[in-house]
Design a protein around this motif. Structure first.
Motif, PDB file in Angstrom:
ATOM      1  N   PRO A  57       0.809  -1.225   0.000  1.00  0.00           N
ATOM      2  CA  PRO A  57       0.000   0.000   0.000  1.00  0.00           C
ATOM      3  C   PRO A  57       0.846   1.280   0.000  1.00  0.00           C
ATOM      4  CG  PRO A  57      -0.842  -1.551   1.628  1.00  0.00           C
ATOM      5  CD  PRO A  57       0.470  -2.094   1.127  1.00  0.00           C
ATOM      6  N   ILE A  58       1.941   1.286   0.758  1.00  0.00           N
ATOM      7  CA  ILE A  58       2.762   2.492   0.826  1.00  0.00           C
ATOM      8  C   ILE A  58       3.564   2.687  -0.460  1.00  0.00           C
ATOM      9  CG2 ILE A  58       4.784   1.521   2.005  1.00  0.00           C
ATOM     10  CD1 ILE A  58       3.130   4.869   2.867  1.00  0.00           C
ATOM     11  N   LYS A  59       3.946   1.600  -1.110  1.00  0.00           N
ATOM     12  CA  LYS A  59       4.605   1.710  -2.427  1.00  0.00           C
ATOM     13  C   LYS A  59       3.677   2.419  -3.405  1.00  0.00           C
ATOM     14  CE  LYS A  59       7.155  -2.603  -2.321  1.00  0.00           C
ATOM     15  NZ  LYS A  59       7.300  -3.906  -2.970  1.00  0.00           N
ATOM     16  N   GLN A  60       2.412   2.025  -3.382  1.00  0.00           N
ATOM     17  CA  GLN A  60       1.436   2.636  -4.278  1.00  0.00           C
ATOM     18  C   GLN A  60       1.266   4.112  -3.956  1.00  0.00           C
ATOM     19  OE1 GLN A  60       0.105   1.501  -7.035  1.00  0.00           O
ATOM     20  NE2 GLN A  60      -1.229   3.258  -7.401  1.00  0.00           N
ATOM     21  N   LEU A  61       1.201   4.449  -2.666  1.00  0.00           N
ATOM     22  CA  LEU A  61       1.060   5.859  -2.284  1.00  0.00           C
ATOM     23  C   LEU A  61       2.273   6.679  -2.704  1.00  0.00           C
ATOM     24  CD1 LEU A  61      -0.597   5.648   1.251  1.00  0.00           C
ATOM     25  CD2 LEU A  61      -1.628   6.495  -0.873  1.00  0.00           C
ATOM     26  N   LEU A  62       3.475   6.119  -2.524  1.00  0.00           N
ATOM     27  CA  LEU A  62       4.674   6.850  -2.951  1.00  0.00           C
ATOM     28  C   LEU A  62       4.662   7.035  -4.463  1.00  0.00           C
ATOM     29  CD1 LEU A  62       7.359   8.235  -2.318  1.00  0.00           C
ATOM     30  CD2 LEU A  62       8.465   5.985  -2.579  1.00  0.00           C
ATOM     31  N   PHE A  63       4.316   5.990  -5.197  1.00  0.00           N
ATOM     32  CA  PHE A  63       4.219   6.116  -6.649  1.00  0.00           C
ATOM     33  C   PHE A  63       3.241   7.233  -7.025  1.00  0.00           C
ATOM     34  CE2 PHE A  63       1.277   5.047 -10.115  1.00  0.00           C
ATOM     35  CZ  PHE A  63       2.084   5.394 -11.185  1.00  0.00           C
ATOM     36  N   GLU A  64       2.067   7.237  -6.411  1.00  0.00           N
ATOM     37  CA  GLU A  64       1.063   8.245  -6.738  1.00  0.00           C
ATOM     38  C   GLU A  64       1.536   9.649  -6.351  1.00  0.00           C
ATOM     39  OE1 GLU A  64      -2.688   7.080  -5.021  1.00  0.00           O
ATOM     40  OE2 GLU A  64      -2.741   5.220  -6.190  1.00  0.00           O
ATOM     41  N   PHE A  65       2.168   9.778  -5.182  1.00  0.00           N
ATOM     42  CA  PHE A  65       2.674  11.089  -4.779  1.00  0.00           C
ATOM     43  C   PHE A  65       3.750  11.566  -5.747  1.00  0.00           C
ATOM     44  CE2 PHE A  65       5.806  13.763  -2.738  1.00  0.00           C
ATOM     45  CZ  PHE A  65       4.999  14.820  -2.337  1.00  0.00           C
ATOM     46  N   LEU A  66       4.733  10.710  -6.017  1.00  0.00           N
ATOM     47  CA  LEU A  66       5.821  11.107  -6.905  1.00  0.00           C
ATOM     48  C   LEU A  66       5.319  11.439  -8.302  1.00  0.00           C
ATOM     49  CD1 LEU A  66       8.673   8.622  -5.916  1.00  0.00           C
ATOM     50  CD2 LEU A  66       8.479  11.057  -5.333  1.00  0.00           C
ATOM     51  N   SER A  67       4.305  10.750  -8.757  1.00  0.00           N
ATOM     52  CA  SER A  67       3.744  11.025 -10.075  1.00  0.00           C
ATOM     53  C   SER A  67       3.378  12.501 -10.203  1.00  0.00           C
ATOM     54  CB  SER A  67       2.523  10.138 -10.320  1.00  0.00           C
ATOM     55  OG  SER A  67       1.907  10.458 -11.550  1.00  0.00           O
ATOM     56  N   GLY A  68       2.596  13.009  -9.282  1.00  0.00           N
ATOM     57  CA  GLY A  68       2.192  14.412  -9.333  1.00  0.00           C
ATOM     58  C   GLY A  68       3.313  15.354  -8.980  1.00  0.00           C
ATOM     59  N   TRP A  69       4.121  15.003  -8.007  1.00  0.00           N
ATOM     60  CA  TRP A  69       5.220  15.856  -7.543  1.00  0.00           C
ATOM     61  C   TRP A  69       6.245  16.071  -8.648  1.00  0.00           C
ATOM     62  CZ3 TRP A  69      10.458  14.708  -5.901  1.00  0.00           C
ATOM     63  CH2 TRP A  69      11.039  15.704  -5.117  1.00  0.00           C
ATOM     64  N   LEU A  70       6.414  15.058  -9.505  1.00  0.00           N
ATOM     65  CA  LEU A  70       7.382  15.152 -10.594  1.00  0.00           C
ATOM     66  C   LEU A  70       6.790  15.726 -11.879  1.00  0.00           C
ATOM     67  CD1 LEU A  70       9.155  11.730  -9.986  1.00  0.00           C
ATOM     68  CD2 LEU A  70      10.153  14.012  -9.635  1.00  0.00           C
ATOM     69  N   GLY A  71       5.518  16.110 -11.837  1.00  0.00           N
ATOM     70  CA  GLY A  71       4.920  16.759 -13.000  1.00  0.00           C
ATOM     71  C   GLY A  71       4.037  15.873 -13.847  1.00  0.00           C
ATOM     72  N   GLY A  72       3.757  14.675 -13.380  1.00  0.00           N
ATOM     73  CA  GLY A  72       2.857  13.776 -14.098  1.00  0.00           C
ATOM     74  C   GLY A  72       1.451  13.857 -13.524  1.00  0.00           C
ATOM     75  N   PRO A  73       0.647  12.844 -13.762  1.00  0.00           N
ATOM     76  CA  PRO A  73      -0.721  12.835 -13.223  1.00  0.00           C
ATOM     77  C   PRO A  73      -0.722  12.970 -11.697  1.00  0.00           C
ATOM     78  CG  PRO A  73      -0.424  11.070 -14.826  1.00  0.00           C
ATOM     79  CD  PRO A  73       0.934  11.662 -14.573  1.00  0.00           C
ATOM     80  N   ALA A  74      -1.611  13.794 -11.188  1.00  0.00           N
ATOM     81  CA  ALA A  74      -1.680  14.092  -9.748  1.00  0.00           C
ATOM     82  C   ALA A  74      -2.497  13.033  -9.015  1.00  0.00           C
ATOM     83  CB  ALA A  74      -2.258  15.487  -9.546  1.00  0.00           C
ATOM     84  N   LEU A  75      -2.100  11.789  -9.133  1.00  0.00           N
ATOM     85  CA  LEU A  75      -2.869  10.653  -8.616  1.00  0.00           C
ATOM     86  C   LEU A  75      -3.101  10.731  -7.113  1.00  0.00           C
ATOM     87  CD1 LEU A  75      -0.960   7.916 -10.643  1.00  0.00           C
ATOM     88  CD2 LEU A  75      -3.138   9.015 -11.235  1.00  0.00           C
ATOM     89  N   TYR A  76      -2.078  11.039  -6.357  1.00  0.00           N
ATOM     90  CA  TYR A  76      -2.205  11.112  -4.898  1.00  0.00           C
ATOM     91  C   TYR A  76      -3.177  12.215  -4.504  1.00  0.00           C
ATOM     92  CZ  TYR A  76      -0.892  11.721   0.010  1.00  0.00           C
ATOM     93  OH  TYR A  76      -0.923  11.832   1.376  1.00  0.00           O
ATOM     94  N   PHE A  77      -3.065  13.341  -5.148  1.00  0.00           N
ATOM     95  CA  PHE A  77      -3.865  14.512  -4.791  1.00  0.00           C
ATOM     96  C   PHE A  77      -5.315  14.378  -5.240  1.00  0.00           C
ATOM     97  CE2 PHE A  77       0.570  15.591  -5.352  1.00  0.00           C
ATOM     98  CZ  PHE A  77       0.872  16.059  -4.087  1.00  0.00           C
TER      99      PHE A  77
END
Length: 140
Positions: A57-77
């Motif tokens: 679960p935390i791997k998925q959350l980090l992936f989603e956070f990094l996605s938006g933080w790095l300029g990709g889809p804002a999945l976490y947000f």
């Protein structure tokens, strides 16, 4: 400057870190590698102890956070239950040792994911700022 140079420079300027490290595949690989290192590395025992037995679960959350933080889809947000990243880390006793363990894991993950050169330097500085901000502040 030729038109070709202008187009090339515009492409470089418009590319996000998300795109430059490989988009969804690259970001997912970074998140998975980060947690694999944390799970395997005895030198990351303090931060590993802050996580449950199942890291999926935390791997998925980090992936989603990094996605938006790095300029990709804002999945976490886009998650209805998302929390401020600072608030999410506030309950944990994060000091210099924990910050250093986290950075060791992230630096190795970036290396293992072939994030090098200018992109490595840029992300390393940004990750260090974030890791420093997560350190617990004494009351007062």
């Amino acid at each position: 400057m030729t038109a070709a140079n202008s187009a090339s420079e515009a492409t470089i300027i418009e590319a996000t870190p998300y795109e430059l490290i490989g988009g969804e595949t690259g970001v997912r690989h970074l998140a998975e590698r980060f947690y694999a290192i944390m799970d395997e590395e005895p030198g990351a025992s303090r931060i590993r102890a802050m996580h449950g037995a199942d890291l999926a679960p935390i791997k998925q959350l980090l992936f989603e956070f990094l996605s938006g933080w790095l300029g990709g889809p804002a999945l976490y947000f886009e998650r209805p239950e998302h929390r401020c990243i600072m608030s999410a880390h506030r309950p944990y006793p994060i000091g210099d040792a924990e910050r250093d363990e986290w950075m060791m894991c992230m630096r190795r993950a970036m290396f293992d994911c072939d994030i090098t050169g200018d992109m490595h330097a840029l992300l390393d500085q940004a990750f260090l700022r974030m890791a420093n901000a997560f350190r617990a502040r004494p009351p007062g």
